[in-house]
Motif scaffolding. Structure first.
Motif, mmCIF file in Angstrom:
data_model
loop_
_atom_site.group_PDB
_atom_site.id
_atom_site.type_symbol
_atom_site.label_atom_id
_atom_site.label_comp_id
_atom_site.label_asym_id
_atom_site.label_seq_id
_atom_site.Cartn_x
_atom_site.Cartn_y
_atom_site.Cartn_z
ATOM 1 N N ALA A 141 0.857 -1.189 0.000
ATOM 2 C CA ALA A 141 0.000 0.000 0.000
ATOM 3 C C ALA A 141 0.892 1.238 0.000
ATOM 4 C CB ALA A 141 -0.904 0.002 1.224
ATOM 5 N N PHE A 142 0.368 2.349 -0.504
ATOM 6 C CA PHE A 142 1.098 3.612 -0.537
ATOM 7 C C PHE A 142 0.296 4.703 0.150
ATOM 8 C CE2 PHE A 142 3.270 1.583 -4.116
ATOM 9 C CZ PHE A 142 4.578 2.009 -3.946
ATOM 10 N N SER A 143 1.019 5.647 0.729
ATOM 11 C CA SER A 143 0.388 6.864 1.222
ATOM 12 C C SER A 143 0.149 7.791 0.048
ATOM 13 C CB SER A 143 1.322 7.561 2.223
ATOM 14 O OG SER A 143 2.430 8.139 1.528
ATOM 15 N N SER A 144 -0.431 8.933 0.323
ATOM 16 C CA SER A 144 -0.474 9.998 -0.679
ATOM 17 C C SER A 144 0.963 10.356 -1.051
ATOM 18 C CB SER A 144 -1.162 11.239 -0.102
ATOM 19 O OG SER A 144 -2.460 10.940 0.346
ATOM 20 N N GLY A 145 1.158 10.900 -2.241
ATOM 21 C CA GLY A 145 2.499 11.279 -2.664
ATOM 22 C C GLY A 145 3.042 12.437 -1.844
ATOM 23 N N TYR A 146 4.311 12.324 -1.443
ATOM 24 C CA TYR A 146 4.923 13.409 -0.669
ATOM 25 C C TYR A 146 5.930 14.217 -1.496
ATOM 26 C CZ TYR A 146 8.835 10.095 -0.080
ATOM 27 O OH TYR A 146 9.869 9.198 -0.301
ATOM 28 N N TYR A 147 6.215 13.742 -2.725
ATOM 29 C CA TYR A 147 7.135 14.495 -3.579
ATOM 30 C C TYR A 147 6.874 14.162 -5.042
ATOM 31 C CZ TYR A 147 11.439 16.275 -5.688
ATOM 32 O OH TYR A 147 12.338 16.955 -6.479
ATOM 33 N N ASP A 148 6.722 15.203 -5.875
ATOM 34 C CA ASP A 148 6.572 15.030 -7.317
ATOM 35 C C ASP A 148 7.972 15.003 -7.924
ATOM 36 O OD1 ASP A 148 3.939 15.299 -6.676
ATOM 37 O OD2 ASP A 148 3.613 17.179 -7.757
ATOM 38 N N VAL A 149 8.303 13.908 -8.579
ATOM 39 C CA VAL A 149 9.688 13.700 -9.011
ATOM 40 C C VAL A 149 9.786 13.557 -10.520
ATOM 41 C CG1 VAL A 149 9.538 11.189 -8.757
ATOM 42 C CG2 VAL A 149 11.768 12.299 -8.590
ATOM 43 N N ARG A 150 10.947 13.920 -11.055
ATOM 44 C CA ARG A 150 11.269 13.665 -12.454
ATOM 45 C C ARG A 150 12.580 12.892 -12.528
ATOM 46 N NH1 ARG A 150 9.697 18.322 -16.793
ATOM 47 N NH2 ARG A 150 7.530 18.651 -16.159
ATOM 48 N N GLN A 151 12.711 12.100 -13.565
ATOM 49 C CA GLN A 151 13.933 11.347 -13.794
ATOM 50 C C GLN A 151 14.880 12.173 -14.667
ATOM 51 O OE1 GLN A 151 14.541 8.367 -12.260
ATOM 52 N NE2 GLN A 151 12.571 8.780 -11.254
ATOM 53 N N ALA A 152 16.186 12.007 -14.439
ATOM 54 C CA ALA A 152 17.165 12.814 -15.154
ATOM 55 C C ALA A 152 18.347 11.959 -15.619
ATOM 56 C CB ALA A 152 17.659 13.944 -14.258
ATOM 57 N N VAL A 153 19.057 12.483 -16.598
ATOM 58 C CA VAL A 153 20.226 11.801 -17.170
ATOM 59 C C VAL A 153 21.492 12.505 -16.698
ATOM 60 C CG1 VAL A 153 21.400 11.115 -19.295
ATOM 61 C CG2 VAL A 153 18.893 11.144 -19.197
ATOM 62 N N GLY A 253 5.939 7.880 -2.641
ATOM 63 C CA GLY A 253 4.965 7.658 -1.584
ATOM 64 C C GLY A 253 5.575 6.839 -0.463
ATOM 65 N N LEU A 254 5.028 6.951 0.713
ATOM 66 C CA LEU A 254 5.443 6.099 1.829
ATOM 67 C C LEU A 254 4.861 4.712 1.597
ATOM 68 C CD1 LEU A 254 4.736 8.587 4.771
ATOM 69 C CD2 LEU A 254 6.858 8.281 3.481
#
Length: 297
Positions: A141-153, A253-254
């Motif tokens: 199970a996951f909590s609500s998202g705590y950080y909006d993330v992007r992937q990078a090179v 998410g947690l």
């Protein structure tokens, strides 16, 4: 007169028998339980989420899992209990919201892939840059998202990958990423390189491969990318970031046990921290370097 009395007695006896039988049946029959489904901030405000009184792994304590080494900028000095670094600070903020002080938080070493693998968990929640996904929700199970993330090179400045301006420019370079991560998924599903990507058990192995030229570039989350180039591999650069889906951004998410009774309470705590600006303040404090980077389209 006797017949009337006898009839009356018979009637009373029948009624009493029916009452007794009814009571017996009622006592034996399954009773409908009153259940209140609690979610989000509403859950955190009810008795089900009584501050400091949750049904945790250890009574009166909150057990938080994360991997080791615990990398910056998410943690500092490989010491999750010190409260430094974005995820350490978030964990303590969530704990406080749930009614647990710092001395009631117990940290536990949980390898990254084990956090969201099927099976019972020995932590109350895990915090380790785990992206929320439908496939992972089948096991945890996951909590609500705590950080909006992007992937990078990230690539060495001398590498041919350093000049990439688009996703297509990465198709003929040797890429690497940590196993089980969305970073690897971005390589496989978005870039679809000509050469099979190198897969590493941990990010520090991927960084070593980058430094020694075993790969042209590695894919990590954006804050980690800026930390790598700023503090660990100064001869490398952030080439760019991948765009997120507009309607479904990637979020950390947690992680909780699939059947955890704490999920709604933990989500409520995260929602409250987002609403009152705490998450934004912590992001600014610990992840301020992760700002503009070219978007690879």
């Amino acid at each position: 007169m006797r017949l009337a009395n006898r009839s009356l007695v018979t009637t009373v006896t029948a009624v009493c028998s029916a009452v007794v039988l009814c009571a017996a049946l009622t006592g034996c029959a399954p009773q409908a339980e009153e259940k209140t489904k609690v979610s989000g901030e509403a859950g955190a405000a009810t008795g089900a989420c009584a501050p400091g009184g949750l049904a945790t792994e250890v009574e009166g304590k909150l057990t938080v899992g994360t991997d080791k080494p615990a990398y910056a900028p998410w943690f500092s000095d490989d010491e999750p209990p010190n409260g430094k670094g974005f995820e350490s600070a978030v964990a303590y903020a969530v704990a406080k919201q749930l009614g647990y002080g710092r001395d009631a938080v117990v940290w536990q070493h949980v390898p990254f892939n084990s956090a969201f693998a099927p099976g019972a968990k020995k932590f109350d929640f895990d915090i380790n840059q785990v992206s929320i996904s439908e496939s992972r929700k089948k096991a945890v199970a996951f909590s609500s998202g705590y950080y909006d993330v992007r992937q990078a090179v990230v690539a060495l400045k001398s590498s041919k990958a350093a000049g990439a301006k688009s996703v297509a420019d990465l198709k003929d370079v040797k890429l690497g990423a940590q196993v089980g991560t969305t970073s690897l998924e971005f390589i496989d599903d978005l870039v679809k390189p000509d050469t099979k990507p190198a897969v590493y058990q941990r990010n520090d192995f991927a960084k070593s491969a980058l430094k020694t030229g075993q790969v042209d570039a590695i894919v990590v989350d954006l804050p980690t990318a800026f930390y790598i180039t700023g503090a660990e591999v100064p001869e490398a650069k952030v080439v760019g970031q991948f765009p997120n889906s507009a309607d479904q951004p990637e979020q950390f998410g947690l992680v909780l046990d699939k059947e955890s009774t704490l999920t709604s309470c933990v989500s409520g705590a995260v929602d409250a921290l987002r609403k009152d600006g705490t998450l934004a303040a912590l992001e600014k404090e610990w992840l301020s370097d992760a700002v503009d980077a070219p978007v690879l389209k």
